[in-house]
Design a protein around this motif. Structure first.
Motif, PDB file in Angstrom:
ATOM      1  N   THR A  78      52.890  67.419  25.714  1.00 13.57           N
ATOM      2  CA  THR A  78      53.251  66.038  26.003  1.00 13.57           C
ATOM      3  C   THR A  78      52.467  65.097  25.091  1.00 13.57           C
ATOM      4  O   THR A  78      51.235  65.169  25.023  1.00 13.57           O
ATOM      5  CB  THR A  78      52.957  65.695  27.468  1.00 13.57           C
ATOM      6  OG1 THR A  78      53.651  66.624  28.316  1.00 13.57           O
ATOM      7  CG2 THR A  78      53.402  64.285  27.799  1.00 13.57           C
ATOM      8  N   GLU A  79      53.176  64.235  24.387  1.00 11.91           N
ATOM      9  CA  GLU A  79      52.534  63.334  23.438  1.00 11.91           C
ATOM     10  C   GLU A  79      51.514  62.439  24.132  1.00 11.91           C
ATOM     11  O   GLU A  79      51.787  61.845  25.177  1.00 11.91           O
ATOM     12  CB  GLU A  79      53.590  62.472  22.741  1.00 11.91           C
ATOM     13  CG  GLU A  79      53.036  61.578  21.652  1.00 11.91           C
ATOM     14  CD  GLU A  79      54.114  60.807  20.918  1.00 11.91           C
ATOM     15  OE1 GLU A  79      53.768  59.995  20.042  1.00 11.91           O
ATOM     16  OE2 GLU A  79      55.310  61.031  21.232  1.00 11.91           O
ATOM     17  N   SER A 109      48.777  63.312  25.618  1.00 11.66           N
ATOM     18  CA  SER A 109      48.145  63.868  26.824  1.00 11.66           C
ATOM     19  C   SER A 109      46.831  64.587  26.553  1.00 11.66           C
ATOM     20  O   SER A 109      46.109  64.929  27.488  1.00 11.66           O
ATOM     21  CB  SER A 109      49.101  64.840  27.528  1.00 11.66           C
ATOM     22  OG  SER A 109      49.280  66.028  26.749  1.00 11.66           O
ATOM     23  N   LYS A 163      43.137  65.328  25.926  1.00 14.12           N
ATOM     24  CA  LYS A 163      41.873  64.628  26.164  1.00 14.12           C
ATOM     25  C   LYS A 163      40.717  65.620  26.128  1.00 14.12           C
ATOM     26  O   LYS A 163      40.886  66.797  26.433  1.00 14.12           O
ATOM     27  CB  LYS A 163      41.892  63.914  27.519  1.00 14.12           C
ATOM     28  CG  LYS A 163      42.933  62.812  27.633  1.00 14.12           C
ATOM     29  CD  LYS A 163      42.884  62.144  29.002  1.00 14.12           C
ATOM     30  CE  LYS A 163      43.920  61.032  29.090  1.00 14.12           C
ATOM     31  NZ  LYS A 163      43.894  60.359  30.411  1.00 14.12           N
ATOM     32  N   ALA A 220      40.943  60.334  25.201  1.00 18.49           N
ATOM     33  CA  ALA A 220      42.090  60.761  24.405  1.00 18.49           C
ATOM     34  C   ALA A 220      41.660  61.107  22.983  1.00 18.49           C
ATOM     35  O   ALA A 220      40.867  60.387  22.365  1.00 18.49           O
ATOM     36  CB  ALA A 220      43.155  59.664  24.387  1.00 18.49           C
ATOM     37  N   THR A 236      41.789  68.951  28.249  1.00 19.56           N
ATOM     38  CA  THR A 236      42.943  68.940  29.157  1.00 19.56           C
ATOM     39  C   THR A 236      44.152  68.378  28.411  1.00 19.56           C
ATOM     40  O   THR A 236      44.016  67.522  27.538  1.00 19.56           O
ATOM     41  CB  THR A 236      42.690  68.085  30.412  1.00 19.56           C
ATOM     42  OG1 THR A 236      42.384  66.736  30.014  1.00 19.56           O
ATOM     43  CG2 THR A 236      41.528  68.642  31.232  1.00 19.56           C
ATOM     44  N   PHE A 237      45.325  68.872  28.745  1.00 22.10           N
ATOM     45  CA  PHE A 237      46.576  68.322  28.232  1.00 22.10           C
ATOM     46  C   PHE A 237      47.722  68.857  29.074  1.00 22.10           C
ATOM     47  O   PHE A 237      47.536  69.758  29.905  1.00 22.10           O
ATOM     48  CB  PHE A 237      46.787  68.628  26.741  1.00 22.10           C
ATOM     49  CG  PHE A 237      46.740  70.089  26.363  1.00 22.10           C
ATOM     50  CD1 PHE A 237      47.898  70.838  26.227  1.00 22.10           C
ATOM     51  CD2 PHE A 237      45.528  70.716  26.118  1.00 22.10           C
ATOM     52  CE1 PHE A 237      47.858  72.177  25.849  1.00 22.10           C
ATOM     53  CE2 PHE A 237      45.468  72.055  25.746  1.00 22.10           C
ATOM     54  CZ  PHE A 237      46.629  72.782  25.608  1.00 22.10           C
ATOM     55  N   THR A 238      48.899  68.311  28.893  1.00 21.15           N
ATOM     56  CA  THR A 238      50.064  68.758  29.643  1.00 21.15           C
ATOM     57  C   THR A 238      51.110  69.322  28.683  1.00 21.15           C
ATOM     58  O   THR A 238      51.223  68.887  27.530  1.00 21.15           O
ATOM     59  CB  THR A 238      50.686  67.629  30.477  1.00 21.15           C
ATOM     60  OG1 THR A 238      51.056  66.551  29.612  1.00 21.15           O
ATOM     61  CG2 THR A 238      49.696  67.114  31.510  1.00 21.15           C
ATOM     62  N   THR A 257      55.313  71.029  28.520  1.00 24.51           N
ATOM     63  CA  THR A 257      56.605  71.068  29.194  1.00 24.51           C
ATOM     64  C   THR A 257      57.522  72.066  28.499  1.00 24.51           C
ATOM     65  O   THR A 257      57.391  72.324  27.302  1.00 24.51           O
ATOM     66  CB  THR A 257      57.291  69.695  29.194  1.00 24.51           C
ATOM     67  OG1 THR A 257      57.462  69.242  27.839  1.00 24.51           O
ATOM     68  CG2 THR A 257      56.468  68.669  29.958  1.00 24.51           C
ATOM     69  N   SER A 278      49.900  71.602  33.686  1.00 27.17           N
ATOM     70  CA  SER A 278      48.598  71.045  33.316  1.00 27.17           C
ATOM     71  C   SER A 278      47.722  72.156  32.757  1.00 27.17           C
ATOM     72  O   SER A 278      47.579  73.209  33.388  1.00 27.17           O
ATOM     73  CB  SER A 278      47.916  70.405  34.533  1.00 27.17           C
ATOM     74  OG  SER A 278      48.660  69.308  35.005  1.00 27.17           O
TER      75      SER A 278
END
Length: 266
Positions: free
Chosen positions: A103-104, A106, A108, A113, A131-133, A135, A174
């Motif tokens: 996810t753009e 996301s 950190k 960020a 951390t990032f997400t 999809t 996540s």
């Protein structure tokens, strides 16, 4: 590549190679032909439908094309030499040909960020908690696993880096992963590889890393704005720092200035 998730077996192609065997019983006349058709209907196609012929009879092979995820069935029609026929349905098939994505915006580290244009600064004394997400496109198989590695892209194979030490924790899209501070030895890039359950994967550059373990220092600050007191320089210390004498009624004064390190951080 296939993997079963919640009772669904996923494939990353809509052209599936099929093979099997057929028999006509002990006293039968033998298998004359094996045909197939891809259909979204749960009802057997008519005999005059666009059936395609498998290679072989008692042992047959072929490729079923244009399968639609979640709604296609492959129907098999067997005919013996006496003209008897039977039709069987196999499927449903679940297809995912799209690679997963980060996810753009996301990504950190420690809640801040970071990106390829907004680097993470490390001096090698603090672990990086990333951390990032991620999809998988709508209707996809979902995120299976994620690997994270600094300085080099993830590689597979016997000597590859798809190992448990580089495997991130994934929960409902996540992702979290901690890079130990001892891993930071130079500037570079932190990479990730994201897999879905169908076996599609994406290699991404998560963020730039700037390594700096040089301690910043100030260079001979001077006393400025002496309108409320008198200051004069009188010699230097052994290290070359200036010595100032200040004539001030209350005995206090303020120094101000800016100190930067090698990469320009104040």
């Amino acid at each position: 590549t296939t993997e079963e998730v919640d009772g669904k077996t996923w494939y990353k192609t809509n052209s599936l190679p099929l093979n099997g065997t057929a028999s006509d019983g002990t006293n039968g006349t033998g298998i004359a032909s094996v045909e197939y058709i891809v259909s979204s209907s749960t009802t057997a196609p008519e005999s005059d439908a666009d059936w395609k012929t498998f290679a072989g009879t008692s042992t047959f092979t072929g490729t079923a094309e244009n399968i639609v995820s979640g709604s296609s069935y492959v129907w098999i029609k067997l005919a013996d030499n006496a003209g008897n026929t039977t039709v069987d349905k196999i499927g449903t098939w679940y297809i995912d040909t799209a690679a997963p994505e980060v996810t753009e915006g996301s990504v950190k580290v420690g809640g801040t960020a970071v990106s390829e244009s907004a680097p993470y600064y490390s001096n090698g004394t603090v672990d990086a908690k990333i951390t990032f997400t991620v999809t998988d496109p709508e209707g996809g198989s979902g995120i299976s696993k994620v690997y994270v590695l600094p300085y080099a892209q993830i590689s597979s194979g016997e000597d590859g880096t798809e190992i448990d030490a580089n495997k991130a924790t994934v929960s409902n899209g996540s992702v979290s992963f901690t890079i130990d501070k001892s891993k930071f030895t130079k500037s570079g890039t932190v990479y990730a590889r994201i897999y879905d359950y169908a076996g599609n994967y994406t290699d991404v550059s998560l963020f730039a890393l700037t390594y700096d373990n040089t301690i910043p220092k100030s260079n001979n600050p001077v006393v400025a704005d002496t309108s409320s007191f008198t200051a004069y320089k009188n010699g230097t210390e052994e290290d070359g720092s200036p010595i100032y004498y200040v004539n001030n009624a209350d005995g206090t004064f303020t120094f101000s200035g800016i100190a930067t390190d090698k990469i320009g951080r104040a």
